[in-house]
Each structure stands twice: as structure tokens, then as C-alpha cells.
Scaffold this motif. Sequence first.
Motif, PDB file in Angstrom:
ATOM      1  N   GLN A  82      -3.672  -4.814   7.101  1.00 31.41           N
ATOM      2  CA  GLN A  82      -4.408  -5.751   6.254  1.00 31.41           C
ATOM      3  C   GLN A  82      -3.689  -6.063   4.941  1.00 31.41           C
ATOM      4  OE1 GLN A  82      -7.811  -2.991   6.221  1.00 31.41           O
ATOM      5  NE2 GLN A  82      -9.067  -4.684   6.998  1.00 31.41           N
ATOM      6  N   PHE A  86      -4.376  -9.161   2.209  1.00 35.69           N
ATOM      7  CA  PHE A  86      -4.957  -8.766   0.922  1.00 35.69           C
ATOM      8  C   PHE A  86      -4.110  -9.283  -0.246  1.00 35.69           C
ATOM      9  CE2 PHE A  86      -4.634  -5.499  -2.456  1.00 35.69           C
ATOM     10  CZ  PHE A  86      -5.864  -5.731  -3.071  1.00 35.69           C
ATOM     11  N   PRO A 105     -10.217 -11.503  -2.329  1.00 36.34           N
ATOM     12  CA  PRO A 105     -10.621 -10.501  -1.343  1.00 36.34           C
ATOM     13  C   PRO A 105     -11.912  -9.789  -1.765  1.00 36.34           C
ATOM     14  CG  PRO A 105      -8.925  -9.600  -2.738  1.00 36.34           C
ATOM     15  CD  PRO A 105      -9.110 -11.019  -3.179  1.00 36.34           C
ATOM     16  N   LEU A 109     -12.074  -4.603   1.481  1.00 41.89           N
ATOM     17  CA  LEU A 109     -10.715  -4.885   1.945  1.00 41.89           C
ATOM     18  C   LEU A 109      -9.694  -4.217   1.034  1.00 41.89           C
ATOM     19  CD1 LEU A 109      -8.668  -6.387   3.718  1.00 41.89           C
ATOM     20  CD2 LEU A 109      -8.964  -8.381   2.225  1.00 41.89           C
ATOM     21  N   CYS A 110      -9.907  -4.317  -0.261  1.00 42.87           N
ATOM     22  CA  CYS A 110      -8.996  -3.688  -1.219  1.00 42.87           C
ATOM     23  C   CYS A 110      -8.985  -2.169  -1.043  1.00 42.87           C
ATOM     24  CB  CYS A 110      -9.410  -4.059  -2.641  1.00 42.87           C
ATOM     25  SG  CYS A 110      -8.435  -3.264  -3.928  1.00 42.87           S
ATOM     26  N   SER A 112      -9.745  -0.457   1.618  1.00 47.81           N
ATOM     27  CA  SER A 112      -9.143  -0.095   2.902  1.00 47.81           C
ATOM     28  C   SER A 112      -7.616  -0.082   2.799  1.00 47.81           C
ATOM     29  CB  SER A 112      -9.603  -1.071   3.984  1.00 47.81           C
ATOM     30  OG  SER A 112      -8.957  -0.814   5.215  1.00 47.81           O
ATOM     31  N   CYS A 134      -9.469  -2.321  -7.471  1.00 44.85           N
ATOM     32  CA  CYS A 134     -10.486  -2.758  -6.514  1.00 44.85           C
ATOM     33  C   CYS A 134     -11.829  -3.056  -7.175  1.00 44.85           C
ATOM     34  CB  CYS A 134     -10.683  -1.691  -5.433  1.00 44.85           C
ATOM     35  SG  CYS A 134      -9.212  -1.432  -4.391  1.00 44.85           S
ATOM     36  N   ASP A 149     -13.464 -11.132   3.600  1.00 40.36           N
ATOM     37  CA  ASP A 149     -13.410  -9.791   4.177  1.00 40.36           C
ATOM     38  C   ASP A 149     -12.054  -9.490   4.814  1.00 40.36           C
ATOM     39  OD1 ASP A 149     -16.051  -9.120   3.486  1.00 40.36           O
ATOM     40  OD2 ASP A 149     -16.809 -10.279   5.191  1.00 40.36           O
ATOM     41  N   GLY A 150     -11.359 -10.541   5.235  1.00 41.47           N
ATOM     42  CA  GLY A 150     -10.050 -10.340   5.827  1.00 41.47           C
ATOM     43  C   GLY A 150     -10.126  -9.846   7.259  1.00 41.47           C
ATOM     44  N   LYS A 152      -9.934  -7.337  10.477  1.00 37.18           N
ATOM     45  CA  LYS A 152     -10.302  -5.947  10.697  1.00 37.18           C
ATOM     46  C   LYS A 152      -9.046  -5.098  10.884  1.00 37.18           C
ATOM     47  CE  LYS A 152     -14.716  -6.725  10.618  1.00 37.18           C
ATOM     48  NZ  LYS A 152     -15.551  -6.204   9.499  1.00 37.18           N
TER      49      LYS A 152
END
Length: 569
Positions: A82, A86, A105, A109-110, A112, A134, A149-150, A152
Motif C-alpha cells: 500500500q 499512500f 489518505p 491506511l497510514c 497500516s 498519521c 481508504d486505498g 487492501k
Amino acid sequence: MLLWSLHLSVWLFQLAVYLDSFHLVKSSEPLRSCEPIRIDRCRGLGYNVTGMPNLVGNELQQEAEMQLQTFFPLIQYNCSSQLAFFLCSVYVPMCTDKVPQPIGPCRPLCESVKSRCLKVLENFGFHWPVALNCSKFPRQNNQHHMCMDGPKPKEYERSGYYHKYDRRSEVVTRVTLPPRPSIPTNSHHFGFCEKYKHSQFFYFINRTRRCAHRCSADVLFSADNKKFAENWVTVWASGCFASTLFSVLTFLADTNKSRYPERAILFLSASYNVYSIAYFIRLIAGRTEVSCHVDSQHEVSILIQEGLDNINCTIVFTLLYFSSMASAVWWLVLTFTWFLAAGLQWSHEAIMRRGTYFHMAAWALPSFQTIAILIMRVVDADELTGTCYVGNQSEKTLMGFVIVPTLIYLLLGVFFLVLGLAAMFYFRSHQEPSVHISNTNEKLEVLTVRVGIFALLFTVPATCVLAANFYEYAYRNRWMSSESTSRPNVEIFTLKIFMSLVVGITTGLWIWSSKMPQHIWKKAWRRFRTGHKKQTSPCYHFISAQEKQLIEFERPKKTKSKKEHVTSV
């Protein structure tokens, strides 16, 4: 599916803004101007337009792209699938004309990406960037705060295994993911310099996107080679400086004695005098002070790739390159004026009237070349000699700024030499034998022949230096490759150093072989002695004008010669 959900979120957000009367009254911010994404790495991620300034304050996409390049090693390491989305959502966030804020973002997401890449950064000696904190990003995408969300995370990132699909048998097998490889010990170049020999000495520089090796490392040449090269340069640079200094002082003692084409040799000698001075600056300052620079990214001394980072390197390069190109142009002027004098029978006065154009060409062309190199920041250091020039670490600049101009000047000079020789033979073959040749014309012819021989001999060292540059251009990639065991021939490089300085030595020998310096220095010595004798009678300046006339009248007159005495009788 991702693109459809983004459009749906935008529509819901517009509807909420329309129904909320508070936002209708209070919102006075101008709508953002959207523009297409021009960064190749961030295209095809589900949206194709962005707006500036971005979430970190960049006003232009060019600025955002430069900052994104600093994360290129981390993306190549693939700590998170990701990460690319991101980073692009932060530096080129999504934009729509209906929403004034950039759409970046979401916080999950950040977090993760950070959970997977922070350990990698820490192993490399870096911290998580403050600009990517984040807590700055929305918790979720809703009608109050829009975010993306970007994609998965990959299956293997969540479960520790992935599914392998065989198209032929249509069977899905579960394969356990092997453990991630450990952080390599050569983290100072992130694996980008593995193609180079002795890659442990190389450092990947984000600013230049190139690999630079440690200043003290012996990559292509050994310590003994470098020590010998330094002593070799010292000997021949000293000889070149002494010889060219004698030539220049001889010219300054009586500037009227030198005529074209001979005068071009004196300016050629002056250029080589500056060339030898550049080597003296390198020898006095030292190898490290001239050719090395402490990189702020790795805090280690590396061999210079951009000479403007070091003032000593810049000075040495400017003197070396400008004087070498100026000497090449002055040799071209020498061959051209020799062609005019020997082939077309031009007089010195006729050639002298064009002297301004010769100086413009000889000083302006090297100046333009030097300025262009400084503007492009392609000055680099040489591992063997520790000097700064252009093309020491780049084949493109070696070809464009060294080989090509040198080859052009050399070919043009040879062309004028051939024309001059052809014209001389033609003139001699059509000259009638009864024509009387005076003593003056004979001396001019001898001088013209001597100048032509000198110009012809210049082609030998110039050709050797050009061949050495071609040799380096052709084989450098092979020498640097980790798959090759070949090394450069040190003898060729030492021959190149000798040939680049021997021309300056020959200019002094050429001038000394003629009778011109003897007459010039004898005349200068008589002038000095005469002036000294006049100063021994200081009272002479304080007597009256009548007394001076009386002294001049009472001085014994010169006796007539025997021939004059016979004539008077």
C-alpha cells in the motif's frame, strides 16, 4: 470498484454540503484548481487529477515529485504493497472541482503502511517523516471528512501465506510465505549499487540518483597507483610550468619580436602555464580537500560528482578545463595563421589585423564550454589523480564536453596543415628558378617551416590524449561492473598525463632553439644597464637647461669612419 466508491463518496459529500446551511453561508474559500497528474509513478491508481498545494505544502508537482523520489528505495524494498498509493495520495492528492479540500489518505491506511515500513526505516537509520504523521489524516471517509481508504493489503501481508493458482489444472494451493529477507548490510546504497565492483564502498545519493564511492576507497586504482600518479604529475607539471614561464617572460620582454603565426605559440604556452598551475593547486591543497565532499545523507566523505559542492574542486576544474580547451583553440589558430602565411603568402600585418577575431575565438569558446558545465553541475573528481574535471565518472559528459570538442579542434587543425602543405608545394612547383630570393625572405621561409613542424608535432600528444579518452569511454562500464575482473591499464593513464603536459615543455624548447630569446634578453640586459648608469649621476637632473646644453656640446663627437673620411677627402 475503488473508482466507483470514490465517486459515490464525492456525491454524498456534495449533498451534505448542499443541505447544510451553515456551510452555505460560512464557506468563502475558493474552489481548488485541478490539474492532470504528471508524475508517472502516481498514474493509474484510481484517479487521474490532483490539486496543489498538496498535503505537505508543495505548490508544484515538480516539487512533489522530487520529494517522492526520496522514498524510491523504500518502495523498491516493498515493505508494504500500500506504500505507493499512500505516498501518492499525500503528495498528489485527489482533486475535484466540487470540493475545496484535497482528498488524501485515511488514517487506517497510514497506520497500516507505518506498521510495516517503520522497522525498515529504523534499520536504515531513519525515522518516520513528520510530514506523514498519521494523526493528521481523517479516521474514516464520511460526509464530514473525505479521504481514500486505498487498496487492501495483500493476502500474504495479513495471513503470512498466499494462494498460488495453476491455470492448467485450475487448482488453488496454499503456499507458506517465506520469511522476509534480513536487512542487507549494505544499507547505505539500498541495493542500487550492487552492479558496481566493490559495492560495499558505494553510497546511493538521493539528490543525484547516482552511486558515489567513498573517497578513500580503492575501486579502480590501488594506493600505489595513486601515489605514483601524484609523483608523476609533480614532475611533469613542474617542467611544464618552468618551460612555459620562460616562454611567456620572453614574449613580455619584447612583444614586437613575435609575429603571427609564431605569436600563437606564445599564447598556447600561456594556456599550458595555467594548466600546470591547476595541478599545483591540487598538489598543495591535497587530494581530500579537492576531490572529496562530505555527503549530508550518509555523513561520509565521497568522491565528488558535482564540483560546486567544493570550492577547491571548482577552481581546479575551471583552470584545467578552460586552459586545456584554450590551448586546443590556440593550436587551431596557429595552424590557420600558418596556412595564411605559408599557403596564401599573407604578410604579418595582414594577419595581425585579424588578431582580434583570433582572441575572441580562443578565449570565448572555452569560456562558454566551462560555464555550461558549471551550470549543468557535471564537474566530477578523478580517483587516480584526485583532480576535478568533467567526464571522470560519466560517459555522456566525457563524450560531449571532452572528446567531441577536442576531436573537432584537432581535425580542423590537421585540415589547415594539409591545406598549407599543399599550397606550399604548389607554390614551389610553379615558381620560376630565376626568381631571386632575398635574405629576409629566406629567413621568413625558415621560420614558417619551423612553425609548421611544431604545429605538426603537436598532433602527436593531442592524438594520444584523445585516444586515452576514447579508451576510458569504451571500457569504463566494464571496469566498474561487478561481473568483470578487468581493470584499467594504468600505463595508458600515466601516458595521458605526460602527453597533456609535454606540449608546454616543447614550447619553451622551441623558443630557446631559435635566436629570438638571445637577442631579446641581451637587449633587455643592455636596457637595464643603461638605465642603471643614468641613475649613477643624480645631480644631472638638478642642473639648468643651459648647463645641460653645454655638457652635450662639449661631449666628444663620434669619429668618422674610414669610408666617410675618404669620401670627404
